[in-house]
Enzyme design. Sequence first.
Site, PDB file in Angstrom:
ATOM      1  N   GLN A  63     136.896 -50.780  42.170  1.00  0.00           N
ATOM      2  CA  GLN A  63     135.822 -50.895  41.180  1.00  0.00           C
ATOM      3  C   GLN A  63     135.308 -49.520  40.775  1.00  0.00           C
ATOM      4  O   GLN A  63     135.822 -48.919  39.848  1.00  0.00           O
ATOM      5  CB  GLN A  63     134.695 -51.781  41.711  1.00  0.00           C
ATOM      6  CG  GLN A  63     133.736 -52.215  40.628  1.00  0.00           C
ATOM      7  CD  GLN A  63     133.018 -53.513  40.988  1.00  0.00           C
ATOM      8  OE1 GLN A  63     133.414 -54.248  41.866  1.00  0.00           O
ATOM      9  NE2 GLN A  63     131.948 -53.795  40.282  1.00  0.00           N
ATOM     10  N   ASP A  64     134.321 -48.989  41.485  1.00  0.00           N
ATOM     11  CA  ASP A  64     133.931 -47.603  41.194  1.00  0.00           C
ATOM     12  C   ASP A  64     133.926 -46.808  42.495  1.00  0.00           C
ATOM     13  O   ASP A  64     134.016 -47.378  43.573  1.00  0.00           O
ATOM     14  CB  ASP A  64     132.613 -47.503  40.415  1.00  0.00           C
ATOM     15  CG  ASP A  64     131.397 -48.002  41.177  1.00  0.00           C
ATOM     16  OD1 ASP A  64     131.580 -48.711  42.183  1.00  0.00           O
ATOM     17  OD2 ASP A  64     130.268 -47.689  40.772  1.00  0.00           O
ATOM     18  N   PRO A  65     133.858 -45.484  42.418  1.00  0.00           N
ATOM     19  CA  PRO A  65     133.989 -44.671  43.626  1.00  0.00           C
ATOM     20  C   PRO A  65     132.855 -44.917  44.624  1.00  0.00           C
ATOM     21  O   PRO A  65     131.770 -45.363  44.257  1.00  0.00           O
ATOM     22  CB  PRO A  65     133.919 -43.233  43.092  1.00  0.00           C
ATOM     23  CG  PRO A  65     134.248 -43.325  41.639  1.00  0.00           C
ATOM     24  CD  PRO A  65     133.728 -44.657  41.197  1.00  0.00           C
ATOM     25  N   VAL A 127     130.677 -41.808  39.555  1.00  0.00           N
ATOM     26  CA  VAL A 127     129.459 -42.548  39.914  1.00  0.00           C
ATOM     27  C   VAL A 127     128.375 -41.541  40.307  1.00  0.00           C
ATOM     28  O   VAL A 127     128.670 -40.473  40.836  1.00  0.00           O
ATOM     29  CB  VAL A 127     129.757 -43.531  41.088  1.00  0.00           C
ATOM     30  CG1 VAL A 127     130.042 -42.789  42.393  1.00  0.00           C
ATOM     31  CG2 VAL A 127     128.654 -44.553  41.277  1.00  0.00           C
ATOM     32  N   ASN A 133     127.883 -48.462  40.372  1.00  0.00           N
ATOM     33  CA  ASN A 133     128.106 -48.927  38.987  1.00  0.00           C
ATOM     34  C   ASN A 133     127.335 -48.146  37.927  1.00  0.00           C
ATOM     35  O   ASN A 133     127.259 -48.578  36.777  1.00  0.00           O
ATOM     36  CB  ASN A 133     127.787 -50.426  38.846  1.00  0.00           C
ATOM     37  CG  ASN A 133     128.764 -51.282  39.619  1.00  0.00           C
ATOM     38  OD1 ASN A 133     129.973 -51.084  39.525  1.00  0.00           O
ATOM     39  ND2 ASN A 133     128.257 -52.215  40.386  1.00  0.00           N
TER      40      ASN A 133
END
Length: 226
Positions: A63-65, A127, A133
């Site tokens: 998804q994101d870091p 991020v 997010n």
Amino acid sequence: MSKINNDWKEILEEEFEKEYFIKLKETLEEEYKNYTVYPPKRDILNAFFLTPYSEVKVVLLGQDPYHQRGQAHGLAFSVNYEIKTPPSLVNMYKELQDDLGLYIPNNGFLEKWSKQGVLLLNTTLTVRDSEANSHSKIGWQTFTDNVIKSLNEREKPVIFILWGNNAKSKEKFIDTNKHYILKGVHPSPLSANKGFFGCKHFSEANRILKNLGEKEIDWQIENKEI
């Protein structure tokens, strides 16, 4: 961001010239100037450096870091050596132990997978510190959608592993007449007991690779001497 010097170069440089990416770059300049942002700029495109386009066998979509200091280094699910293994990766290791009989290593550094053709791709590549997010709507989704589309254009099959709703939303870009999708629940502690454990996606990916006449992935991450 560092310059790409392998066969992603042509594909990504085309993206870099598009209007959305020029805006994204401007946003990132401001973000890195005014906030603490991860990963370090030099690592943003790390996944592409380590896994050339023509060598991608498996795409493991994150998804994101990770958003705490020192964790993120540009590879989905992976952390630097000296960092404690995050809960989602702990659960991935538990599944690997159950699925393939591997031991659970003392680190979460997954570069070994990248070098064997596993593209560890987050759908958002940056991020803000402690703000999950926070960069999911600045243009990265367009970029990673186009990366997935470019892999979909390949004749040589790719295995896409999609865990969780964010990853599964990318399924629409993948032609299953050519490529393979393994999808299921995210390994996060919030959902792992609802179907991630027992999914056997690691052995299944190797079974597919073997049937394609490709070298299987050695999923064992070794212990790092402390």
